[in-house]
Design a protein around this motif. Structure first.
Motif, PDB file in Angstrom:
ATOM      1  N   ASN A 191     -47.102  39.166  30.829  1.00  0.00           N
ATOM      2  CA  ASN A 191     -48.559  38.716  30.837  1.00  0.00           C
ATOM      3  C   ASN A 191     -49.761  39.989  31.423  1.00  0.00           C
ATOM      4  N   THR A 192     -48.937  40.407  32.428  1.00  0.00           N
ATOM      5  CA  THR A 192     -49.992  41.489  32.866  1.00  0.00           C
ATOM      6  C   THR A 192     -50.322  42.608  31.930  1.00  0.00           C
ATOM      7  N   PHE A 193     -49.229  42.995  31.180  1.00  0.00           N
ATOM      8  CA  PHE A 193     -49.475  44.192  30.025  1.00  0.00           C
ATOM      9  C   PHE A 193     -50.683  43.513  29.069  1.00  0.00           C
ATOM     10  N   LEU A 194     -50.448  42.209  28.968  1.00  0.00           N
ATOM     11  CA  LEU A 194     -51.365  41.357  27.957  1.00  0.00           C
ATOM     12  C   LEU A 194     -52.716  41.609  28.543  1.00  0.00           C
ATOM     13  N   ILE A 195     -53.040  41.096  29.710  1.00  0.00           N
ATOM     14  CA  ILE A 195     -54.133  40.708  30.550  1.00  0.00           C
ATOM     15  C   ILE A 195     -54.774  42.056  30.898  1.00  0.00           C
ATOM     16  N   LEU A 196     -53.860  43.339  30.903  1.00  0.00           N
ATOM     17  CA  LEU A 196     -54.408  44.567  31.341  1.00  0.00           C
ATOM     18  C   LEU A 196     -55.571  45.030  30.168  1.00  0.00           C
ATOM     19  N   LEU A 221     -69.147  32.840  19.404  1.00  0.00           N
ATOM     20  CA  LEU A 221     -68.339  33.840  19.847  1.00  0.00           C
ATOM     21  C   LEU A 221     -67.196  33.287  20.724  1.00  0.00           C
ATOM     22  N   GLY A 222     -67.506  32.574  21.687  1.00  0.00           N
ATOM     23  CA  GLY A 222     -66.994  31.784  22.711  1.00  0.00           C
ATOM     24  C   GLY A 222     -65.731  30.831  21.845  1.00  0.00           C
ATOM     25  N   VAL A 223     -66.357  30.461  20.911  1.00  0.00           N
ATOM     26  CA  VAL A 223     -65.377  29.132  20.195  1.00  0.00           C
ATOM     27  C   VAL A 223     -64.264  29.879  19.404  1.00  0.00           C
ATOM     28  N   VAL A 224     -64.641  30.937  18.652  1.00  0.00           N
ATOM     29  CA  VAL A 224     -63.741  31.684  17.881  1.00  0.00           C
ATOM     30  C   VAL A 224     -62.682  32.628  19.009  1.00  0.00           C
ATOM     31  N   GLU A 225     -63.109  32.937  20.161  1.00  0.00           N
ATOM     32  CA  GLU A 225     -61.920  33.516  21.081  1.00  0.00           C
ATOM     33  C   GLU A 225     -61.510  32.743  22.193  1.00  0.00           C
ATOM     34  N   SER A 226     -61.807  31.416  21.819  1.00  0.00           N
ATOM     35  CA  SER A 226     -61.138  30.498  22.941  1.00  0.00           C
ATOM     36  C   SER A 226     -59.561  30.639  22.597  1.00  0.00           C
ATOM     37  N   ALA A 227     -59.232  30.656  21.382  1.00  0.00           N
ATOM     38  CA  ALA A 227     -57.950  30.337  21.312  1.00  0.00           C
ATOM     39  C   ALA A 227     -56.791  31.391  21.557  1.00  0.00           C
ATOM     40  N   VAL A 228     -57.416  32.647  21.890  1.00  0.00           N
ATOM     41  CA  VAL A 228     -56.867  33.990  22.097  1.00  0.00           C
ATOM     42  C   VAL A 228     -56.012  33.888  22.926  1.00  0.00           C
ATOM     43  N   MET A 229     -56.386  33.572  24.381  1.00  0.00           N
ATOM     44  CA  MET A 229     -55.615  33.705  25.675  1.00  0.00           C
ATOM     45  C   MET A 229     -54.341  32.879  25.492  1.00  0.00           C
ATOM     46  N   PRO A 230     -54.738  31.462  25.417  1.00  0.00           N
ATOM     47  CA  PRO A 230     -53.629  30.445  25.281  1.00  0.00           C
ATOM     48  C   PRO A 230     -52.555  30.655  24.415  1.00  0.00           C
ATOM     49  N   ALA A 231     -53.222  31.142  23.157  1.00  0.00           N
ATOM     50  CA  ALA A 231     -51.917  31.358  21.793  1.00  0.00           C
ATOM     51  C   ALA A 231     -51.270  32.598  22.270  1.00  0.00           C
ATOM     52  N   ASN A 289     -57.928  43.493  29.570  1.00  0.00           N
ATOM     53  CA  ASN A 289     -59.160  43.082  30.040  1.00  0.00           C
ATOM     54  C   ASN A 289     -59.743  44.266  30.862  1.00  0.00           C
ATOM     55  N   PRO A 290     -59.174  44.601  32.092  1.00  0.00           N
ATOM     56  CA  PRO A 290     -59.835  45.495  32.806  1.00  0.00           C
ATOM     57  C   PRO A 290     -59.752  47.017  32.103  1.00  0.00           C
ATOM     58  N   ALA A 291     -58.866  47.315  31.466  1.00  0.00           N
ATOM     59  CA  ALA A 291     -58.596  48.681  30.589  1.00  0.00           C
ATOM     60  C   ALA A 291     -59.927  48.788  29.627  1.00  0.00           C
ATOM     61  N   THR A 292     -60.296  47.706  29.133  1.00  0.00           N
ATOM     62  CA  THR A 292     -61.352  47.754  27.944  1.00  0.00           C
ATOM     63  C   THR A 292     -62.523  47.818  28.834  1.00  0.00           C
ATOM     64  N   ILE A 293     -62.741  46.983  29.779  1.00  0.00           N
ATOM     65  CA  ILE A 293     -64.023  47.023  30.470  1.00  0.00           C
ATOM     66  C   ILE A 293     -64.294  48.714  31.047  1.00  0.00           C
ATOM     67  N   LEU A 294     -63.065  49.243  31.349  1.00  0.00           N
ATOM     68  CA  LEU A 294     -63.164  50.677  31.976  1.00  0.00           C
ATOM     69  C   LEU A 294     -63.663  51.600  30.972  1.00  0.00           C
ATOM     70  N   SER A 321     -57.417  43.454  24.105  1.00  0.00           N
ATOM     71  CA  SER A 321     -58.380  44.604  24.417  1.00  0.00           C
ATOM     72  C   SER A 321     -59.661  44.001  23.594  1.00  0.00           C
ATOM     73  N   LEU A 322     -59.538  43.955  22.318  1.00  0.00           N
ATOM     74  CA  LEU A 322     -60.609  44.000  21.298  1.00  0.00           C
ATOM     75  C   LEU A 322     -61.488  42.458  21.654  1.00  0.00           C
ATOM     76  N   ALA A 323     -60.642  41.483  22.067  1.00  0.00           N
ATOM     77  CA  ALA A 323     -61.494  40.345  22.412  1.00  0.00           C
ATOM     78  C   ALA A 323     -62.400  40.678  23.619  1.00  0.00           C
ATOM     79  N   TYR A 324     -61.818  41.297  24.684  1.00  0.00           N
ATOM     80  CA  TYR A 324     -62.645  41.689  25.795  1.00  0.00           C
ATOM     81  C   TYR A 324     -63.848  42.603  25.613  1.00  0.00           C
TER      82      TYR A 324
END
Length: 417
Positions: free
Chosen positions: A139-144, A111-121, A146-151, A22-25
């Protein structure tokens, strides 16, 4: 699944993973609000440069996916994400302190370079902790995140820009990542056998189940062999096209809404959050039934097709009916997010563990390339045409081709154990 496999994994690991992602997003998606909320005017950023800035993040993201994944797979996902949290929080706060566009260009790329490792890791980490019948939901609870944060970020950013300005918005939203790094380090273990909160029996049961799942997968010698695999190649292009739609939407939705008559930044924030409410429902539903049936394909391509149709109908309607077009954008946004959990469960089920992490990183890096193209070209199309019709056609076509590739590439998995 073996009843001795600890259910405590869900409440010990998933909330931590969710908050971290969430913080990455938060620190990548709030740029669209900064742009709509006065940053472009204050820094004299042209529409073309604004498109470049919005998309540069993904260019940095593209180049450093695989090195990050290899480090996470062979050394420590925990350590990699710890330092990433600190660095991306600092860079996010720095976004609110710059006065020079050239410095801002460097910050966005880094910022993209630093965050690039987060998803695959994160995906590698979860694949070590959750079995095949759990993986789509994990995986879904992880990727949630994304939309939860943007919300909530959409609503919060609108209010922050209105009350303290875009600079303080970036600073206040970047600081939590630095603080959270401490909690991440304390709460996370790289592998189940390192966790003191699991009993020996629980560790053994989980390890045995994960090993059984690997027995039905054809072995591969190295990453080169995996990267040349037809399914990996097809999924790279599939995810790139999918990401064109997602990030053309995420980065420019606030500007699309803000362009409506009599629209202020606070209302823009509330309306921008609405697609992500439905996205969360779609993601939870798709991941649940994907794990029940193990038919990943059936919970990916239909949603991408719905998104393609929604964008195309938005194009046909044009600018005459904002609210009808907005409803279609809500449908498109929810449909694009729903398949993430099933999609990222595919690779660990078709490739052996020694190469699956690198393959996920390669696919995600192509997604970053698609994100760069989507974020950049949608901004350029909007600026050069003075409307959103061409952008809708572009995102619709990308999602349609992505849906077709999904139907060809993915086969239903077999239940193991």
């Amino acid at each position: 699944m073996d009843n001795t496999i600890a259910q405590s994994r869900w409440y010990r690991l998933i909330p931590v993973a969710f908050i971290t992602y969430s913080l990455a997003y938060l620190d990548r998606a709030n740029f669209g609000f900064g742009t709509a909320g006065g940053m472009s005017a204050d820094l004299n950023i042209t529409p073309e440069v604004s498109s470049l800035l919005g998309s540069l993040f993904f260019l940095g993201y593209f180049f450093f996916q695989i090195p990050g994944a290899l480090y996470a797979a062979n050394r420590s996902a925990k350590r990699l994400i710890f330092w990433s949290l600190i660095l991306w929080g600092i860079l996010a706060m720095a976004t609110g302190m710059v006065n020079d566009v050239n410095v801002l260009i460097v910050i966005r790329f880094m910022l993209g370079v630093v965050e690039s490792a987060v998803m695959p890791a994160m995906l590698i980490l979860l694949s070590r902790w959750f079995t095949k019948t759990e993986r789509s939901r994990a995986n879904t609870f992880l990727i949630l995140g994304n939309p939860a944060t943007i919300l909530w970020m959409s609503i919060l950013s609108g209010y922050l820009i209105h009350s303290v300005g875009w600079r303080n918005m970036f600073i206040l939203e970047g600081l939590p990542a630095v603080i959270w790094a401490v909690f991440w380090w304390i709460l996370v273990n790289d592998k189940p056998n390192e966790a003191k909160w699991l009993t020996p029996a629980e560790k053994e049961a989980l390890a045995a189940q994960l090993e059984r799942e690997q027995q039905g997968i054809k072995p591969m010698r190295n990453y080169g062999e995996a990267f040349k695999s037809p399914i990996v190649i097809m999924l790279c292009f599939q995810y790139a096209l999918w990401s064109i739609g997602v990030y053309g939407f995420v980065m420019w939705l606030p500007s699309i809404i803000k362009a409506a008559p009599n629209m202020d930044i606070v209302t823009t924030g509330w309306l921008s959050s609405l697609p992500y409410v439905f996205a969360i429902v779609g993601m939870l539903t798709a991941s649940y039934y994907s794990d029940k049936t193990l038919n990943r394909k059936a919970f990916v391509w239909p949603f991408l097709l719905i998104g393609a149709i929604a964008f195309y109908v938005s194009y046909l309607i044009g600018a005459d009916s904002f609210w009808t077009s907005f409803v279609l954008l809500v449908i498109a946004g929810a449909a694009m997010y729903a398949p993430y959990g099933p999609f990222f469960a595919i690779i660990p089920e078709v490739l052996p563990q020694n190469v699956s992490g690198g393959a996920m990183a390669l696919i995600n890096s192509f997604g970053a390339l698609g994100s760069f193209i989507g974020a950049y070209l949608v901004g350029v199309f909007n600026a050069t045409t003075g409307g959103f019709g061409l952008s809708y056609i572009f995102m619709s076509g990308s999602l349609l081709i992505s849906a077709i590739i999904t139907m060809v590439a993915i086969r239903p998995a077999k239940r193991v154990g």
